[in-house]
Design an enzyme around this catalytic site. Structure first.
Site, PDB file in Angstrom:
ATOM      1  N   GLY A 193       0.823  -1.215   0.000  1.00 16.45           N
ATOM      2  CA  GLY A 193       0.000   0.000   0.000  1.00 16.45           C
ATOM      3  C   GLY A 193       0.855   1.262   0.000  1.00 16.45           C
ATOM      4  O   GLY A 193       2.075   1.196  -0.190  1.00 16.45           O
TER       5      GLY A 193
ATOM      6  N   ASN B  65       1.875  -2.750   9.910  1.00 20.98           N
ATOM      7  CA  ASN B  65       1.460  -1.549   9.178  1.00 20.98           C
ATOM      8  C   ASN B  65       0.054  -1.675   8.585  1.00 20.98           C
ATOM      9  O   ASN B  65      -0.593  -0.667   8.327  1.00 20.98           O
ATOM     10  CB  ASN B  65       2.486  -1.300   8.063  1.00 20.98           C
ATOM     11  CG  ASN B  65       2.032  -0.259   7.075  1.00 20.98           C
ATOM     12  OD1 ASN B  65       1.997   0.932   7.395  1.00 20.98           O
ATOM     13  ND2 ASN B  65       1.666  -0.688   5.874  1.00 20.98           N
ATOM     14  N   ALA B  66      -0.422  -2.906   8.379  1.00 24.34           N
ATOM     15  CA  ALA B  66      -1.721  -3.078   7.715  1.00 24.34           C
ATOM     16  C   ALA B  66      -2.831  -2.420   8.525  1.00 24.34           C
ATOM     17  O   ALA B  66      -2.888  -2.559   9.742  1.00 24.34           O
ATOM     18  CB  ALA B  66      -2.031  -4.568   7.550  1.00 24.34           C
TER      19      ALA B  66
ATOM     20  N   PHE C 176     -13.019  12.650  15.725  1.00 23.22           N
ATOM     21  CA  PHE C 176     -14.450  12.628  15.378  1.00 23.22           C
ATOM     22  C   PHE C 176     -14.644  11.630  14.229  1.00 23.22           C
ATOM     23  O   PHE C 176     -13.968  11.700  13.220  1.00 23.22           O
ATOM     24  CB  PHE C 176     -14.860  14.038  14.935  1.00 23.22           C
ATOM     25  CG  PHE C 176     -16.330  14.212  14.677  1.00 23.22           C
ATOM     26  CD1 PHE C 176     -17.155  14.834  15.607  1.00 23.22           C
ATOM     27  CD2 PHE C 176     -16.902  13.768  13.479  1.00 23.22           C
ATOM     28  CE1 PHE C 176     -18.510  15.002  15.364  1.00 23.22           C
ATOM     29  CE2 PHE C 176     -18.254  13.932  13.234  1.00 23.22           C
ATOM     30  CZ  PHE C 176     -19.059  14.545  14.178  1.00 23.22           C
TER      31      PHE C 176
ATOM     32  N   GLN D 247     -14.107   8.373  14.366  1.00 20.35           N
ATOM     33  CA  GLN D 247     -13.166   7.244  14.366  1.00 20.35           C
ATOM     34  C   GLN D 247     -13.107   6.530  15.718  1.00 20.35           C
ATOM     35  O   GLN D 247     -12.019   6.203  16.190  1.00 20.35           O
ATOM     36  CB  GLN D 247     -11.770   7.717  13.974  1.00 20.35           C
ATOM     37  CG  GLN D 247     -11.632   8.064  12.493  1.00 20.35           C
ATOM     38  CD  GLN D 247     -10.179   8.075  12.056  1.00 20.35           C
ATOM     39  OE1 GLN D 247      -9.355   8.752  12.667  1.00 20.35           O
ATOM     40  NE2 GLN D 247      -9.856   7.322  11.026  1.00 20.35           N
TER      41      GLN D 247
ATOM     42  N   TYR E 129     -11.328   3.183  14.935  1.00 13.68           N
ATOM     43  CA  TYR E 129      -9.913   3.338  14.549  1.00 13.68           C
ATOM     44  C   TYR E 129      -9.083   3.885  15.727  1.00 13.68           C
ATOM     45  O   TYR E 129      -7.987   3.394  16.005  1.00 13.68           O
ATOM     46  CB  TYR E 129      -9.865   4.294  13.357  1.00 13.68           C
ATOM     47  CG  TYR E 129      -8.535   4.479  12.692  1.00 13.68           C
ATOM     48  CD1 TYR E 129      -8.093   3.601  11.703  1.00 13.68           C
ATOM     49  CD2 TYR E 129      -7.718   5.568  12.999  1.00 13.68           C
ATOM     50  CE1 TYR E 129      -6.886   3.803  11.056  1.00 13.68           C
ATOM     51  CE2 TYR E 129      -6.509   5.776  12.356  1.00 13.68           C
ATOM     52  CZ  TYR E 129      -6.100   4.888  11.382  1.00 13.68           C
ATOM     53  OH  TYR E 129      -4.901   5.088  10.735  1.00 13.68           O
TER      54      TYR E 129
ATOM     55  N   PRO F 133       1.933   8.243  13.106  1.00 14.15           N
ATOM     56  CA  PRO F 133       1.936   9.269  12.063  1.00 14.15           C
ATOM     57  C   PRO F 133       0.665  10.113  12.121  1.00 14.15           C
ATOM     58  O   PRO F 133      -0.394   9.647  12.553  1.00 14.15           O
ATOM     59  CB  PRO F 133       1.958   8.455  10.757  1.00 14.15           C
ATOM     60  CG  PRO F 133       2.282   7.054  11.132  1.00 14.15           C
ATOM     61  CD  PRO F 133       1.792   6.895  12.546  1.00 14.15           C
ATOM     62  N   GLY F 134       0.801  11.318  11.636  1.00 15.00           N
ATOM     63  CA  GLY F 134      -0.378  12.158  11.421  1.00 15.00           C
ATOM     64  C   GLY F 134      -0.947  11.880  10.045  1.00 15.00           C
ATOM     65  O   GLY F 134      -0.875  10.757   9.537  1.00 15.00           O
ATOM     66  N   TYR F 135      -1.508  12.901   9.430  1.00 14.26           N
ATOM     67  CA  TYR F 135      -2.149  12.736   8.119  1.00 14.26           C
ATOM     68  C   TYR F 135      -1.075  12.741   7.022  1.00 14.26           C
ATOM     69  O   TYR F 135      -0.339  13.709   6.871  1.00 14.26           O
ATOM     70  CB  TYR F 135      -3.186  13.840   7.898  1.00 14.26           C
ATOM     71  CG  TYR F 135      -4.426  13.611   8.743  1.00 14.26           C
ATOM     72  CD1 TYR F 135      -5.568  13.040   8.186  1.00 14.26           C
ATOM     73  CD2 TYR F 135      -4.435  13.910  10.106  1.00 14.26           C
ATOM     74  CE1 TYR F 135      -6.703  12.792   8.961  1.00 14.26           C
ATOM     75  CE2 TYR F 135      -5.557  13.672  10.892  1.00 14.26           C
ATOM     76  CZ  TYR F 135      -6.685  13.113  10.311  1.00 14.26           C
ATOM     77  OH  TYR F 135      -7.798  12.866  11.073  1.00 14.26           O
TER      78      TYR F 135
HETATM   79  N1  CAA Z   1     -15.745  18.009  15.456  1.00 15.20           N
HETATM   80  C1  CAA Z   1     -17.031  18.348  15.790  1.00 15.20           C
HETATM   81  N2  CAA Z   1     -18.077  18.225  14.938  1.00 15.20           N
HETATM   82  C2  CAA Z   1     -17.824  17.765  13.731  1.00 15.20           C
HETATM   83  C3  CAA Z   1     -16.516  17.377  13.316  1.00 15.20           C
HETATM   84  C4  CAA Z   1     -15.463  17.540  14.242  1.00 15.20           C
HETATM   85  N3  CAA Z   1     -14.191  17.205  13.924  1.00 15.20           N
HETATM   86  N4  CAA Z   1     -16.572  16.911  12.047  1.00 15.20           N
HETATM   87  C5  CAA Z   1     -17.880  16.996  11.678  1.00 15.20           C
HETATM   88  N5  CAA Z   1     -18.609  17.505  12.676  1.00 15.20           N
HETATM   89  C6  CAA Z   1     -20.038  17.765  12.683  1.00 15.20           C
HETATM   90  C7  CAA Z   1     -20.466  18.425  11.385  1.00 15.20           C
HETATM   91  O1  CAA Z   1     -20.294  19.830  11.469  1.00 15.20           O
HETATM   92  C8  CAA Z   1     -21.932  18.013  11.281  1.00 15.20           C
HETATM   93  O2  CAA Z   1     -22.682  18.822  12.146  1.00 15.20           O
HETATM   94  P1  CAA Z   1     -24.210  19.177  11.792  1.00 15.20           P
HETATM   95  O3  CAA Z   1     -24.938  17.860  11.743  1.00 15.20           O
HETATM   96  O4  CAA Z   1     -24.601  20.037  12.905  1.00 15.20           O
HETATM   97  O5  CAA Z   1     -24.136  19.854  10.457  1.00 15.20           O
HETATM   98  C9  CAA Z   1     -21.939  16.606  11.886  1.00 15.20           C
HETATM   99  O6  CAA Z   1     -20.758  16.523  12.716  1.00 15.20           O
HETATM  100  C10 CAA Z   1     -21.887  15.499  10.838  1.00 15.20           C
HETATM  101  O7  CAA Z   1     -20.692  15.714  10.049  1.00 15.20           O
HETATM  102  P2  CAA Z   1     -20.576  15.194   8.589  1.00 15.20           P
HETATM  103  O8  CAA Z   1     -21.543  15.924   7.705  1.00 15.20           O
HETATM  104  O9  CAA Z   1     -19.129  15.218   8.168  1.00 15.20           O
HETATM  105  O10 CAA Z   1     -21.121  13.691   8.759  1.00 15.20           O
HETATM  106  P3  CAA Z   1     -20.946  12.502   7.803  1.00 15.20           P
HETATM  107  O11 CAA Z   1     -21.773  11.402   8.368  1.00 15.20           O
HETATM  108  O12 CAA Z   1     -21.141  12.897   6.373  1.00 15.20           O
HETATM  109  O13 CAA Z   1     -19.407  12.144   7.923  1.00 15.20           O
HETATM  110  C11 CAA Z   1     -17.434  11.421   8.933  1.00 15.20           C
HETATM  111  C12 CAA Z   1     -18.882  11.768   9.157  1.00 15.20           C
HETATM  112  C13 CAA Z   1     -17.339  10.252   7.940  1.00 15.20           C
HETATM  113  C14 CAA Z   1     -16.859  10.953  10.249  1.00 15.20           C
HETATM  114  C15 CAA Z   1     -16.693  12.634   8.370  1.00 15.20           C
HETATM  115  O14 CAA Z   1     -16.850  13.710   9.270  1.00 15.20           O
HETATM  116  C16 CAA Z   1     -15.222  12.387   8.188  1.00 15.20           C
HETATM  117  O15 CAA Z   1     -14.785  11.783   7.222  1.00 15.20           O
HETATM  118  N6  CAA Z   1     -14.379  12.871   9.123  1.00 15.20           N
HETATM  119  C17 CAA Z   1     -12.937  12.704   9.057  1.00 15.20           C
HETATM  120  C18 CAA Z   1     -12.551  11.478   9.817  1.00 15.20           C
HETATM  121  C19 CAA Z   1     -11.041  11.351   9.737  1.00 15.20           C
HETATM  122  O16 CAA Z   1     -10.282  12.237  10.089  1.00 15.20           O
HETATM  123  N7  CAA Z   1     -10.560  10.205   9.261  1.00 15.20           N
HETATM  124  C20 CAA Z   1      -9.176  10.028   9.116  1.00 15.20           C
HETATM  125  C21 CAA Z   1      -8.954   9.023   8.015  1.00 15.20           C
HETATM  126  S1  CAA Z   1      -7.237   8.905   7.582  1.00 15.20           S
HETATM  127  C22 CAA Z   1      -6.552   8.128   8.868  1.00 15.20           C
HETATM  128  O17 CAA Z   1      -7.201   7.676   9.764  1.00 15.20           O
HETATM  129  C23 CAA Z   1      -5.059   8.040   8.838  1.00 15.20           C
HETATM  130  C24 CAA Z   1      -4.496   8.481  10.109  1.00 15.20           C
HETATM  131  O18 CAA Z   1      -4.066   7.646  10.881  1.00 15.20           O
HETATM  132  C25 CAA Z   1      -4.399   9.905  10.407  1.00 15.20           C
END
Ligand code: CAA
Length: 247
Positions: A13, A89-90, A149, A151, A154, A184-186
């Site tokens: 990956g 890492n997976a 938020f 996760q 995760y 790691p961060g993003y």
């Molecule tokens: N803090 C507080 N509120 C938040 C927020 C946050 N960080 N993010 C979203 N909200 C709120 C929104 O404002 C929204 O509020 P309203 O209903 O009042 O409008 C509500 O929460 C719903 O938010 P979404 O519209 O985004 O909801 P969704 O169901 O479409 O999506 C989610 C939810 C999938 C979790 C989406 O917010 C998302 O993808 N978030 C990012 C998650 C993330 O950081 N993932 C990391 C992946 S990469 C990784 O994990 C690698 C690593 O190790 C770093």
């Protein structure tokens, strides 16, 4: 000296590939684990990396399945030799707010991100202890340290990895086997690029360094922890996140 063997789970990956390339450049024989659904991609990966001159191999196993991991590790041992370095890492994401999260999304993330650490580390630990040298490197996440938020699954799995690190590090330190976590961060991989653009942009805006990390930057840290020079680091959780979270 005979070459040491490093196993990188999820090795074909985005982050895994960078780690495999770095460890191969460091002089390891590298085995990149992949899952059966990725067979075509893994074979193409192998051809490309070997064409680039790297001493790499591929090994199929489902890291969420203990028997599958045991069989993969036995095969690596019989064909190449005992494994000296494991990079757990997976990992996958199945993001969503907890109140909407189906059990399946919880179980899949815990099985692939956390139970995998047992499944892969348990079959190799005796050989590392017998050799008096070994490295287990657990790829966690800033979101295991600070929570995120969307996760709960995760963040729980990634935080769990570091609990494992701290406990096993105490059991193996006297025998030359170090166990560490990298958080790691993003980083600009497929996993992060899968986040909705507006959400991703809002996350990047909170990173003090002002950008996503590069897989190669993370791989350099893995390289150091896998080296002889890092013998005095064990049970650590090293953050590499552009300043997103400081602890
Ligand atoms: N803090 C507080 N509120 C938040 C927020 C946050 N960080 N993010 C979203 N909200 C709120 C929104 O404002 C929204 O509020 P309203 O209903 O009042 O409008 C509500 O929460 C719903 O938010 P979404 O519209 O985004 O909801 P969704 O169901 O479409 O999506 C989610 C939810 C999938 C979790 C989406 O917010 C998302 O993808 N978030 C990012 C998650 C993330 O950081 N993932 C990391 C992946 S990469 C990784 O994990 C690698 C690593 O190790 C770093």
């Amino acid at each position: 000296m005979t070459k040491r063997i490093a196993l990188v789970t999820g090795g074909t990956g985005g982050l895994g590939s960078a780690i495999c390339r770095q460890l191969a450049a460091d002089g390891f024989t590298v085995v990149a684990n992949y899952i059966s659904q990725e067979e075509v991609r893994a074979q193409a990966w192998l051809v490309a990396e070997r064409a680039a001159g790297l001493d790499v191999h591929i090994a199929m196993a489902d890291v969420s399945n203990f028997e599958s991991c045991t069989a993969m590790i036995a095969k690596i041992k019989s064909e190449l030799g005992a494994i000296s370095v494991v990079v757990n890492n997976a990992g996958i994401t199945k993001d969503g707010m907890f109140r909407k999260m189906p059990l399946e999304n919880w179980m899949d993330v815990l099985n692939i991100n956390l139970n995998s650490v047992f499944n892969v580390s348990r079959p190799v630990i005796e050989d590392m202890l017998a050799a008096g040298w070994g490295r287990i490197i657990n790829m966690s996440s800033v979101n295991g340290q600070k929570g995120q938020f969307g996760q709960t699954n995760y963040s729980a799995a990634k935080a769990g990895m570091h609990g494992f690190t701290k406990a096993l590090a105490q059991e193996t330190a006297a025998k030359g086997v170090t166990v560490n976590t990298i958080s790691p961060g993003y980083v600009g991989t497929e996993m992060v690029m899968a986040i909705k653009q507006e959400v991703r942009d809002s996350i990047i805006a909170t990173i003090p360094v002002g950008r996503l990390g590069k897989p190669e930057e993370i791989a350099k840290l893995v390289s150091y922890l896998a080296s002889d020079d890092a013998a005095f680091i064990t049970g650590a959780n090293i953050a590499i996140n552009g300043g997103l979270h400081m602890c």
